[in-house]
Design a protein around this motif. Structure first.
Motif, mmCIF file in Angstrom:
data_model
loop_
_atom_site.group_PDB
_atom_site.id
_atom_site.type_symbol
_atom_site.label_atom_id
_atom_site.label_comp_id
_atom_site.label_asym_id
_atom_site.label_seq_id
_atom_site.Cartn_x
_atom_site.Cartn_y
_atom_site.Cartn_z
ATOM 1 N N UNK A 28 2.129 -2.556 -2.941
ATOM 2 C CA UNK A 28 2.142 -3.754 -2.117
ATOM 3 C C UNK A 28 3.194 -3.781 -1.027
ATOM 4 N N UNK A 29 3.930 -2.737 -0.827
ATOM 5 C CA UNK A 29 5.023 -2.759 0.126
ATOM 6 C C UNK A 29 4.507 -2.638 1.548
ATOM 7 N N UNK A 30 4.796 -3.641 2.381
ATOM 8 C CA UNK A 30 4.375 -3.657 3.784
ATOM 9 C C UNK A 30 5.539 -3.149 4.635
ATOM 10 N N UNK A 74 7.040 -2.277 8.373
ATOM 11 C CA UNK A 74 6.856 -2.688 9.764
ATOM 12 C C UNK A 74 7.182 -1.563 10.730
ATOM 13 N N UNK A 88 7.972 -11.532 -1.304
ATOM 14 C CA UNK A 88 8.797 -10.523 -0.640
ATOM 15 C C UNK A 88 9.828 -11.185 0.262
ATOM 16 N N UNK A 140 12.409 -10.325 3.510
ATOM 17 C CA UNK A 140 12.693 -9.385 4.587
ATOM 18 C C UNK A 140 13.901 -9.852 5.377
ATOM 19 N N UNK A 180 13.428 -4.527 13.980
ATOM 20 C CA UNK A 180 12.207 -4.810 13.250
ATOM 21 C C UNK A 180 12.546 -5.439 11.897
ATOM 22 N N UNK A 181 11.530 -5.715 11.116
ATOM 23 C CA UNK A 181 11.727 -6.305 9.796
ATOM 24 C C UNK A 181 11.929 -5.201 8.761
ATOM 25 N N UNK A 225 12.326 -4.663 4.515
ATOM 26 C CA UNK A 225 12.143 -5.274 3.206
ATOM 27 C C UNK A 225 13.450 -5.211 2.424
ATOM 28 N N UNK A 260 -1.107 -10.446 4.308
ATOM 29 C CA UNK A 260 0.203 -10.957 3.942
ATOM 30 C C UNK A 260 0.667 -11.929 5.023
#
Lengths: 110, 119
Positions: free
Chosen positions: A96-98, A100, B33, B35, B42-43, B45, B108
């Motif tokens: 599930x890790x998005x 960027x 999540x 961030x 940028x973003x 996590x 998301x």
């Protein structure tokens, strides 16, 4: 981990012009989203497009998953299109890790 | 689309203090999540907030600095501890997969963010 590079990093357009933003990724993905971050920091969902082509008004997007890239097209740009555009992906192997991309900063002038 | 409420929307804090950011989602989700977006970047996590277990932190982020709570399936908090000016960033929360199987949500969504300035 997966690398996500966007180009160009900065773009200045006159109102009414068209543009193409590119997102390259280093591994196979099962999720790809395009976002617009407005000047107030809000992330707006534009497209969920792990493959294929979609259109929404003046915006359209194409993802060629086998070649590991996605394109965002903006036609007849308006000043309200200004901001930062991000693509974000989920690698097939990381659940599930998005992750960027580096972003494209767009400024549309009158 | 999901509704994600985040607060505070912004804050100015003194170095050495802590700030807790709250995130509420409108559906039961298995994961949430957090961030960080540093100025002009940028973003990135920070961590995944799991209900019923410890949060999972990404490389470079530790629990002592960014403790996370997840008391139920729709709520989470992130605390930025012992702040320094380098912590000045936008912090965003995001929802994860829906709890109920079969509804299959892949998109998301993000809260409006908390803009933090540390003096």
């Amino acid at each position: 981990g997966i690398q996500v590079e966007q180009s160009p990093p900065d773009l200045i357009l006159q109102e009414g012009a068209n543009s193409t933003l590119r997102c390259n990724f280093s591994d196979s993905v099962n999720n790809l989203q395009w976002f617009h971050q407005n000047p107030w920091g809000q992330l707006i969902n534009l497209f969920y497009i792990p493959s294929g082509t979609k259109q929404n008004g003046r915006l359209s997007a194409t993802t060629v998953a086998t070649e590991r890239y996605s394109l965002l097209y903006i036609s007849s740009s308006q000043t309200t299109d200004s901001g930062v555009y991000f693509c974000a992906v989920k690698s097939t192997g990381t659940a599930s890790k998005l992750t960027f991309g580096t972003g494209t900063r767009l400024q549309v002038t009158l | 689309s999901a509704v994600i409420s985040q607060k505070p929307s912004r804050d100015i804090c003194q170095r050495g203090t802590s700030l807790t950011i709250q995130c509420q989602v409108d559906s039961q989700v298995t994961m949430m999540f957090w961030y960080r977006q540093q100025p002009g970047q940028s973003l990135t996590l920070i961590a995944t907030a799991n209900q019923g277990s410890e949060a999972t932190y990404e490389s470079g982020f530790v629990i002592d600095k960014f403790p996370i709570s997840r008391p139920n399936l729709t709520f989470s908090t992130l605390t930025v501890s012992n702040m320094s000016p380098e912590d000045s960033s936008i912090y965003l929360c995001s929802d994860g997969p829906l709890l109920l199987r079969g509804l299959g949500k892949n998109i998301q969504y993000f809260g409006a963010g908390t803009r933090l300035s540390v003096l």
